[in-house]
Design a protein around this motif. Sequence first.
Motif: not given
Length: 247
Positions: A43-47, A85-86, A177-178, A180-186
């Motif tokens: 999903v991150i790559l799709v975003n 995102s959560f 993306l922003v 998810k970077a804040a909630t699940t960066p790993a």
Amino acid sequence: MTTTVLVLVSVFVGAGMQRFTGMGFALVAAPFLVLLLGPVEGVILVNLCGAVTAGAIIFRVFRDVNWRTYGILTAAAVVGIVPASFAVRIMPPAVLEIGIGLLLAAGLTVLLAMRSAHLAPRRRFLWAAGAMSGFMNASAGVGGPAVSIYSLATRWPHRSFAATMQPYFFTIGSLSLVAKAATTPAQFPDIPWHMWVAISVACLVGLGVGELFAKRVSPKAAQIVLIVLAYLGAAATVTRGVFDTIA
């Protein structure tokens, strides 16, 4: 190697459909990228790719964008992006895969069923469509069905709708993306730099091919192909989630 080729093909076809129909990237690419990379990384790559392809198209359709509607949709989408995102952070991957597939299939089915409906273009309906689109985009990478249902039900002219979707998808993809970077960066995809280059090239080539097809093939024919591919992808994603749950 097989996974790499399939990822590039998914991105290429999705980018072509985005240029062809105005909203095809996530519908075509999301189920297959989720299947290949997993529910979070896919999903991150799709975003990311969805934002890039939409951003590249904006300059070709700038004059037809309804900026007032874009603003309302984007503001509403933020409401849906944050909880999604959560949800991605706390839900098991297999459950998320099944949910993504079912959300996509449900969205497509409602989209088809609403073709003969008529709805007054009121602001509360636009806010509801934007919030639902934002949630689905952040959780499943598929924000198009919700706004498509609104456009069909309110008889939004396709030229204006397709143009307005480009800055909208660029914005919500970037916001997802922003968030998810804040909630699940790993959990961002661990992809080598040369693969990122290949994905970028696949996006650009897909956009070029989509431009050529847009001049030669009817939009109706493209939509039929898009819907069939999306249903197949949704079914494959649900199947993988079920098998992962059993295993």
